[in-house]
Every structure is written in structure tokens, then in C-alpha cells.
Design an enzyme around this catalytic site. Structure first.
Site, PDB file in Angstrom:
ATOM      1  N   ALA A   4      31.833  47.121  38.704  1.00 49.04           N
ATOM      2  CA  ALA A   4      33.241  47.515  38.811  1.00 49.04           C
ATOM      3  C   ALA A   4      33.614  48.365  37.605  1.00 49.04           C
ATOM      4  CB  ALA A   4      34.130  46.281  38.917  1.00 49.04           C
ATOM      5  N   ILE A  58      35.114  47.634  34.764  1.00 49.14           N
ATOM      6  CA  ILE A  58      35.020  47.028  33.439  1.00 49.14           C
ATOM      7  C   ILE A  58      33.606  46.574  33.110  1.00 49.14           C
ATOM      8  CG2 ILE A  58      35.859  45.147  31.967  1.00 49.14           C
ATOM      9  CD1 ILE A  58      38.025  47.060  32.633  1.00 49.14           C
ATOM     10  N   ALA A  59      32.940  46.004  34.100  1.00 43.62           N
ATOM     11  CA  ALA A  59      31.667  45.342  33.833  1.00 43.62           C
ATOM     12  C   ALA A  59      30.776  45.387  35.072  1.00 43.62           C
ATOM     13  CB  ALA A  59      31.919  43.890  33.415  1.00 43.62           C
ATOM     14  N   GLN A  60      29.544  44.934  34.881  1.00 39.13           N
ATOM     15  CA  GLN A  60      28.647  44.757  36.016  1.00 39.13           C
ATOM     16  C   GLN A  60      27.954  43.411  35.878  1.00 39.13           C
ATOM     17  OE1 GLN A  60      26.306  48.334  35.486  1.00 39.13           O
ATOM     18  NE2 GLN A  60      24.530  47.187  34.749  1.00 39.13           N
ATOM     19  N   VAL A  61      27.449  42.908  37.004  1.00 36.55           N
ATOM     20  CA  VAL A  61      26.895  41.562  37.051  1.00 36.55           C
ATOM     21  C   VAL A  61      25.436  41.621  37.496  1.00 36.55           C
ATOM     22  CG1 VAL A  61      27.082  39.275  38.102  1.00 36.55           C
ATOM     23  CG2 VAL A  61      29.152  40.578  37.560  1.00 36.55           C
ATOM     24  N   LYS A 114      27.293  38.644  33.211  1.00 43.96           N
ATOM     25  CA  LYS A 114      28.263  39.733  33.271  1.00 43.96           C
ATOM     26  C   LYS A 114      28.258  40.479  31.941  1.00 43.96           C
ATOM     27  CE  LYS A 114      33.251  40.522  34.010  1.00 43.96           C
ATOM     28  NZ  LYS A 114      34.529  39.858  34.361  1.00 43.96           N
ATOM     29  N   ASP A 171      43.665  38.689  39.567  1.00 43.72           N
ATOM     30  CA  ASP A 171      42.883  39.837  40.044  1.00 43.72           C
ATOM     31  C   ASP A 171      42.134  39.446  41.321  1.00 43.72           C
ATOM     32  OD1 ASP A 171      42.041  42.451  39.932  1.00 43.72           O
ATOM     33  OD2 ASP A 171      40.377  42.078  38.564  1.00 43.72           O
TER      34      ASP A 171
END
Length: 512
Positions: free
Chosen positions: A131, A133-136, A154, A289
Site C-alpha cells: 500500500a 505506507i508499507a508492504q507486508v 510489515k 482505516d
């Protein structure tokens, strides 16, 4: 005013206008000034947008502009009733299907953040979700005895803090410019709105705060059934790394997979809506969210599993009571009560008419009763609400922004699961149960406890108050002797009476 921030804001406006973002607004639902502004901005739309109405490159434009714009797109993706099905489908890619950053950077990032503990995270997968902001990543966590556990790791995107800072600097610039050039917008408090976004972003960009939010949220819902959150692995936590238990679930946006798993979508939609209301009204702490990329259905319990607790909302007891009363008022169609609550809490200026405000609320609420979700245009409802806030000079409440945004998100997700959802019927059990508790012994005890704490705090201040009074009287006596003036008896009597009345008023105010 920062020149570069103003330039970035102008560029964002141009890109959004060019890609047709302003064609999503319904002009009929907007005030005249806003209609004129939208018409002017639409003059620079690409020819294909003006000809076909197809907003096909908006997703890429939002991604290019920055993470805060992506957040806005994620919210719109849950509202096909506002932006249209095709656009909502396109924007849904912003939720967790964005381009990931280079996976080769991940091992170095983990080592820098976690030190030697990074070696315990093995079999790291390719990004499974990415996304703004971050990735998982999926991984195995190796324990000291050689056993392993599947976990989710994350990681914040490199450089995302700088992108957020630039976005927010532009927002502050735009907010100040709006207040200066258009005084009528000051009631919307654009600078305070930017400050709210700023605080939320700062918390979201430190994953340790997200871990703490998961912990508090999990404690709040410990006795609730059908709503789960992952478990934090505290030893594998850093400002830019969050490790949690792995959850298995069906993506809530995958309607076909939900049906294949035999999950009743109507019950799931109602349960999602009720869970959010329960967390907001009962706990005053909620996941803010809740777009479909962060929600899963448990194939075993048919409950909800939420992830990504980076943005959380918190409201006070006063605001929780206000929310419950407003929802109950719409459920029971008691528009006079809703109007009075708005005046009592100060959301509507006292120079306005309660009866006229109640009439405006009736005009909004009555068309919503007895109708299916698919029959209601939320775009027109939101436009009508905005017109009412302008007519009655209502001020924006920054402390309620996350709540309002999340209610729009959750209702949009619930609508996608059950187009026939009746939000009033679904909300009623939760609201009524909380109001019963508040009116019952439990609520009375909690209020008595709060009043007791206030009284004890006030009593604790009495020695200081008496000491200051003694010093003031001593000074007065000294001044009187120097001036050789007698103390009038009426002054002493009046002072004692006023002090007694003030004491009674303070205690009464505490106990009421």
C-alpha cells in the site's frame, strides 16, 4: 508561505483536474461557489474524460501525487454509490495492490532495525500486499527450540516520511491560503483539519504506535465474539518494522470467495457495522482505516479479522454519548432531540433556531427511512449535509474527523456485502444496549466514580486555595491598617454569602 509547497499544491490540483477527479462531484449537491469552482477546474480535463466520462487514470495520478492522496482514493474506493462502480473498482487497487519497493532491500532493512534478531525471521516471501505506507511479507519466526511460527512482517516504505512531510506541508499551505482568500471557509477550520491529518500521519509512520494500538484494541474486544486482531511479536518490533501473528481469512472484498466459503454476507455486513459502532461508542477507540484491503472474514467463525492498525480514532465520553444520541434520534426519528444535542454540545451556534435545524435534519433523515441502501444516493445525502452545515454556520469538529471518515468507510464496505442493508435496523441493538447501560446502575456507578475523582481533586486543591486566601486577607489587613480604614460589616457578610453560594454551585455542578 513556502513557495515549493504552494507549487506542489498547484501541481496536485492540475493533475487531479486533468485526470477528471472533479467530475466525480455532483454539482447539484454543492453550493453555488463550489459549483463555479468545479466548473472552472473541469475546463482542463483531458478530452477523453470530457467525452466519455471515464476516469481511467485517476488511480495512477493519486499514487504519483503521494501517500496522503492515496488515502483519499482508498476512501472513495469504498463508495461506488458516490463515484460509480467502475471508478471505485479502479481505486480499490490503492488499498493493497500498489507496486512494492525493491524486495532486495528487505534483508538489510530488517538487520538494521532488529539487529541479530532479524536472523530469526526466515523464509521471507515476496510482498503479499503493498500500500502507500508499507508492504507486508509472510515469513517464519524461528524460536530458540527450533520450532517455527508463521508471521506477517510489515515494513515502512523507504523515504515515505519525507513524502508525507511534503504532502502535509502543501496541505498547511493550502489551508492557510483558503482561510485568507475565502473567509467563509474558516468555519471548516482547514488549518485544524491539516493538524489532525499531521498528528495521524506521525503516529502511522512509527510502527511501535501501531503495535500499542493493536494491544489496547485487543484488550477492549477480548470478550467480544466474531472480531479479531493479530497478536504482536514484541521482540521483533522497530519504528519501521512490525511483526505479528499470521492470520488466515477470506478478503472481504472478494465476494465470490466469500460465497464459495459459505459465508452469509448479510450477517457479515451487519456484524461489521455493529462491531464498529460498539468499539466507537462503548470503548471510544476504533480502527480508523477499515477499507476492504484491511478486512478479512474468518472461514471458521464467519467473523471479521482486521489488520493494519496504523490509523486509530479516539473520542471522549461526551462525544460517544453525542454519537449514540444522534444515531438513536435518527433511528426513532426524533429530530428535535438531535437538534437539541447539537446545540447543547456547541456544534451549532446558539444564535441559530433549534426548530429550523430540526426541520433541516428531518429533510435529510426522512428520505432514508424504509429504503434499501441501493436506493439511496450518498452523494446527494453528503451534499445536503454540507449545505445544512453552511446554512446553520456549523463549525468543523477536528476531533470527529476520523470518526466521520470511518463511518463512511464502514458503511461503504457493508453496502458492498449487502446492498439491501438498512443501517438504522442494524445500528439499533448496539445503540439501545449502550444507552440502557448508561442509564442503568453500571452507568450511574461510572459517573459517580468520575464525580468522586473530581471532588477529591478539588478537595486536594483546598489547602492551596486557603493559603492564598490567607495571604490575600493578611495583605488586605496590612493595607487597611496603613490606611486606617474600618472593614465594613456588609462587605464581610456579602463575601461570606458569595463564598458559600460559590461552594454550593461547584459541588452541584460536580454532582449533576
Amino acid at each position: 508561505m513556502p513557495v515549493f509547497a504552494l507549487f506542489r499544491l498547484m501541481r496536485a490540483g492540475y493533475v487531479l483536474a486533468r485526470e477528471g477527479a472533479f467530475s466525480l462531484a455532483d454539482p447539484a449537491a454543492l453550493p453555488p461557489a463550489a459549483r463555479f469552482g468545479i466548473s472552472a477546474l473541469r475546463l482542463i480535463e483531458r478530452r477523453s474524460v470530457r467525452k466519455t466520462g471515464r476516469v481511467e487514470r485517476l488511480t495512477r495520478a493519486l499514487n504519483r501525487l503521494g501517500p496522503t492522496y492515496v488515502k483519499f482514493g482508498q476512501t472513495l474506493a469504498t463508495r461506488p454509490d458516490i463515484v460509480g462502480v467502475e471508478i471505485a473498482t479502479d481505486l480499490s487497487a490503492l488499498q493493497d495492490r500498489m507496486d512494492p519497493f525493491d524486495p532486495q532491500k528487505v534483508p538489510g532493512m530488517l538487520m538494521k532495525a532488529l539487529g541479530d534478531k532479524a536472523q530469526d525471521l526466515i523464509e521471507l516471501s515476496e510482498p503479499i500486499a503493498a500500500a502507500s505506507i508499507a508492504q507486508v511479507h509472510k515469513a517464519k519466526l524461528k524460536s530458540y527450540d527450533g520450532t517455527t511460527e508463521t508471521v506477517a512482517v510489515k515494513l515502512l516504505r523507504p523515504g515515505v516520511e519525507d513524502r508525507f512531510r511534503r504532502d502535509l506541508e502543501s496541505y498547511y499551505t493550502g489551508a492557510r491560503l483558503a482561510e485568507r482568500l475565502i473567509p467563509a471557509l474558516r468555519r471548516l477550520k482547514p488549518v485544524e483539519v491539516a493538524e489532525t491529518l499531521d498528528r495521524s500521519a506521525r503516529l502511522e509512520l512509527d510502527l511501535r504506535f501501531e503495535a500499542a494500538a493493536i494491544s489496547e484494541f485487543s484488550e477492549n474486544i477480548a470478550d467480544d465474539s466474531g472480531f479479531e486482531a493479530p497478536v504482536v511479536k514484541w521482540s521483533y518490533l522497530a519504528p519501521n518494522v512490525l511483526t505479528t501473528s499470521w492470520i488466515e481469512g477470506v478478503p472481504i472484498r472478494d465476494i465470490a470467495a466469500l460465497d464459495t466459503a459459505g459465508i452469509d454476507r448479510k450477517k457479515l455486513a451487519a456484524h461489521l457495522m455493529q462491531s464498529f459502532l460498539r468499539q466507537a461508542i462503548r470503548d471510544g477507540f476504533f480502527h480508523a482505516d477499515m477499507h476492504p484491503g484491511n478486512l478479512f472474514a474468518d472461514p471458521k467463525t464467519h467473523g471479521v479479522i482486521a489488520v493494519d492498525f496504523g490509523i486509530m480514532g479516539r473520542i471522549s465520553k461526551k462525544e460517544r454519548r453525542f454519537l449514540a444520541d444522534i444515531l438513536f434520534g435518527f433511528i426513532t426519528r426524533d429530530y428535535q432531540m438531535i437538534a437539541r444535542r447539537h446545540f447543547e454540545i456547541g456544534y451549532v451556534p446558539k444564535d441559530q433556531s433549534v426548530d429550523e435545524f430540526a426541520l433541516a435534519l428531518r429533510a435529510i433523515g426522512e428520505p432514508l427511512h424504509g429504503r434499501l441502501s441501493r436506493e439511496i444516493s450518498m452523494a446527494r445525502v453528503l451534499g445536503q449535509l454540507f449545505a445544512v452545515t453552511e446554512l446553520f454556520d456549523m463549525q468543523t469538529r477536528p476531533e470527529l474527523l476520523l470518526l466521520q471518515k470511518t463511518m463512511v468507510l464502514v458503511e461503504g464496505v457493508a453496502r458492498s456485502l449487502d446492498p439491501d442493508l438498512n443501517i438504522w435496523d442494524v445500528s439499533r441493538p448496539v445503540v439501545e444496549a449502550w444507552l440502557r447501560d448508561e442509564a442503568g446502575p453500571k452507568g450511574q456507578f461510572e459517573r459517580l466514580k468520575e464525580h468522586g475523582e473530581t471532588i477529591l481533586e478539588t478537595l486536594g486543591q483546598l489547602p492551596d486555595i486557603v493559603s492564598r486566601a490567607d495571604r490575600a486577607l493578611a495583605q488586605y489587613e496590612e493595607d487597611r491598617k496603613k490606611a486606617r480604614l474600618p472593614v465594613p460589616k456588609w462587605l464581610l457578610t456579602t463575601t461570606l454569602v458569595l463564598m458559600s453560594l460559590a461552594s454550593i454551585a461547584v459541588i452541584a455542578n460536580i454532582l449533576i
